[in-house]
Design an enzyme around this catalytic site. Structure first.
Site, PDB file in Angstrom:
ATOM      1  N   ARG A  99      47.528  40.004  54.516  1.00 36.75           N
ATOM      2  CA  ARG A  99      46.883  40.124  52.874  1.00 36.75           C
ATOM      3  C   ARG A  99      48.109  39.831  52.041  1.00 36.75           C
ATOM      4  O   ARG A  99      49.013  40.622  52.120  1.00 36.75           O
ATOM      5  CB  ARG A  99      46.569  41.866  53.010  1.00 36.75           C
ATOM      6  CG  ARG A  99      46.100  42.103  51.377  1.00 36.75           C
ATOM      7  CD  ARG A  99      45.564  43.340  51.422  1.00 36.75           C
ATOM      8  NE  ARG A  99      44.001  43.375  51.778  1.00 36.75           N
ATOM      9  CZ  ARG A  99      43.068  44.197  51.636  1.00 36.75           C
ATOM     10  NH1 ARG A  99      43.467  45.317  50.903  1.00 36.75           N
ATOM     11  NH2 ARG A  99      41.794  43.828  51.858  1.00 36.75           N
ATOM     12  N   ASP A 221      32.153  43.975  42.348  1.00 39.09           N
ATOM     13  CA  ASP A 221      33.349  44.206  42.881  1.00 39.09           C
ATOM     14  C   ASP A 221      33.897  44.831  41.747  1.00 39.09           C
ATOM     15  O   ASP A 221      33.720  44.788  40.502  1.00 39.09           O
ATOM     16  CB  ASP A 221      33.915  43.065  43.301  1.00 39.09           C
ATOM     17  CG  ASP A 221      35.320  42.999  43.948  1.00 39.09           C
ATOM     18  OD1 ASP A 221      35.781  44.313  44.208  1.00 39.09           O
ATOM     19  OD2 ASP A 221      36.236  42.072  44.041  1.00 39.09           O
TER      20      ASP A 221
HETATM   21  N1  NVA Z   1      38.672  41.960  44.294  1.00 40.40           N
HETATM   22  C1  NVA Z   1      39.181  42.927  44.964  1.00 40.40           C
HETATM   23  C2  NVA Z   1      38.779  43.049  46.381  1.00 40.40           C
HETATM   24  C3  NVA Z   1      39.125  44.238  47.079  1.00 40.40           C
HETATM   25  C4  NVA Z   1      38.507  44.360  48.544  1.00 40.40           C
HETATM   26  C5  NVA Z   1      40.447  42.779  45.025  1.00 40.40           C
HETATM   27  O1  NVA Z   1      41.319  41.717  45.192  1.00 40.40           O
HETATM   28  O2  NVA Z   1      41.364  43.933  44.735  1.00 40.40           O
HETATM   29  N1   CP Z   2      37.076  45.727  50.908  1.00 37.38           N
HETATM   30  C1   CP Z   2      38.275  45.696  51.298  1.00 37.38           C
HETATM   31  O1   CP Z   2      38.767  44.783  51.773  1.00 37.38           O
HETATM   32  O2   CP Z   2      38.798  46.973  51.216  1.00 37.38           O
HETATM   33  P1   CP Z   2      40.414  47.344  51.580  1.00 37.38           P
HETATM   34  O3   CP Z   2      41.032  46.605  50.203  1.00 37.38           O
HETATM   35  O4   CP Z   2      40.355  48.749  51.454  1.00 37.38           O
HETATM   36  O5   CP Z   2      40.868  46.606  52.451  1.00 37.38           O
END
Ligand code: NVA
Ligand code: CP
Length: 302
Positions: A99, A221
């Site tokens: 991530r 979102d």
């Molecule tokens: N668009 C959001 C998604 C979180 C799962 C982000 O990138 O923070």
């Molecule tokens: N939806 C999602 O990826 O949640 P987290 O940021 O908690 O992993």
């Protein structure tokens, strides 16, 4: 299947079918031995509830061990070149879930890692999320072909991944964003190209009321994604006409389900009333992250 899962564009229709049919099997049994003896690393630059826990628990349920590497551990891109991290981790691990902030960091990891890299969210994509979302749609509607998914909000990582996959699985996808928050042009064009071939309707507009008409699934979102916190004040203003609330939902004109990748910023992108309503399927979506990702890991890392 490709070595890595970086975006939905990496998967063809038969890969997606394979993932979903294994998901169905794995969902029926908690523990199995597909990845017995393997070790999976989770390299995270951002916080996470669902992604971290569902990948970690999923890996363990498949017999694998996990190492979680928090932002301060690896300091991806800051402490040493990513190409070195990728090659070193490949000597220890059988797969990497990453991530990142910059999407380029995931691409670098995947390019230099000998083992599979799975994108657990970058600034551009969130493919594991979109796969679980589409699996959830299939569970609820019995199919996704011909269903209409409408996304109201920011043309962000979640939208890009939904666009890439919906074009491949036959799911019609409409997006409404404020001006200045459109999906990335190149990604959108790529999705449109696929949609043209598969006969799927993909569209973008600036009018939430118009987009939402006839929706089977309404998705939103957060307005301020991780890493955009400094823009929060401006975003609250720019997105104010894009809240998913009871009034907007009157325009759907039929039965619908409410979706959200979570975390939810209640009273911003969606009202508490709507997210807690009977139409909301957000916890089924969150649960399916576990089942779908188990299938992805089993297929990619075996
Ligand atoms: N668009 C959001 C998604 C979180 C799962 C982000 O990138 O923070
Ligand atoms: N939806 C999602 O990826 O949640 P987290 O940021 O908690 O992993």
């Amino acid at each position: 299947m490709n070595k890595d899962l970086i975006s939905g564009f990496d998967l063809n229709a038969s890969d997606i079918n394979a993932i979903f049919s294994l998901t169905k099997k794995l969902k029926k049994k908690k523990n199995s031995a597909e990845l017995l003896g393997k070790t999976i690393g989770l390299v995270f630059q951002k916080p996470s509830v669902r992604t971290r826990v569902s990948f970690e628990v999923g890996a363990r349920q498949l017999g694998a061990d996990c190492v979680y590497l928090a932002p301060q551990d690896i300091q991806l891109g800051a402490r040493e070149p990513i190409k070195d991290v990728a090659r070193v981790l490949s000597r220890y691990l059988d797969g990497i879930i990453a991530r990142t902030f910059a999407h380029a960091h995931i691409l670098d990891l995947a390019r230099y890692a000998k083992v599979s890299v799975i994108n657990g969210l970058s600034d551009l994509y969130h493919p594991a999320q979109a796969l679980a979302d589409i699996y959830t749609i299939i569970e609820k509607a019995g199919k996704c072909k011909g269903q209409k998914l409408v996304f109201i909000g920011d043309g962000n990582n979640v939208v890009h991944s939904l666009a890439a996959l919906s074009a491949k699985v036959g799911l019609n996808f409409s997006v409404a964003t404020p001006k200045g928050y459109e999906p990335d042009k190149k990604i959108w064009q790529e999705a449109l190209k696929i949609a043209k071939k598969t006969g799927v309707k993909i569209s973008h507009c600036y009018d939430a009321k118009q987009a939402i008409k006839g929706a089977d699934f309404v998705y939103t979102d957060v307005w301020t994604s991780m890493g955009q916190e400094k823009e929060r004040k401006k975003r609250l203003k720019d997105f104010r006409r894009f809240q998913v609330n009871a009034k907007l939902l009157e325009s759907v004109g039929k039965k619908y389900c409410i979706m959200h990748c979570m975390p939810v910023h209640r009273q911003e992108e969606i009202t508490d009333e709507v997210i807690e309503s009977k139409s909301s399927i957000v916890f089924d979506q969150a649960e399916n992250r576990l089942h779908v990702q188990k299938a992805v890991m089993a297929l990619l890392l075996k």
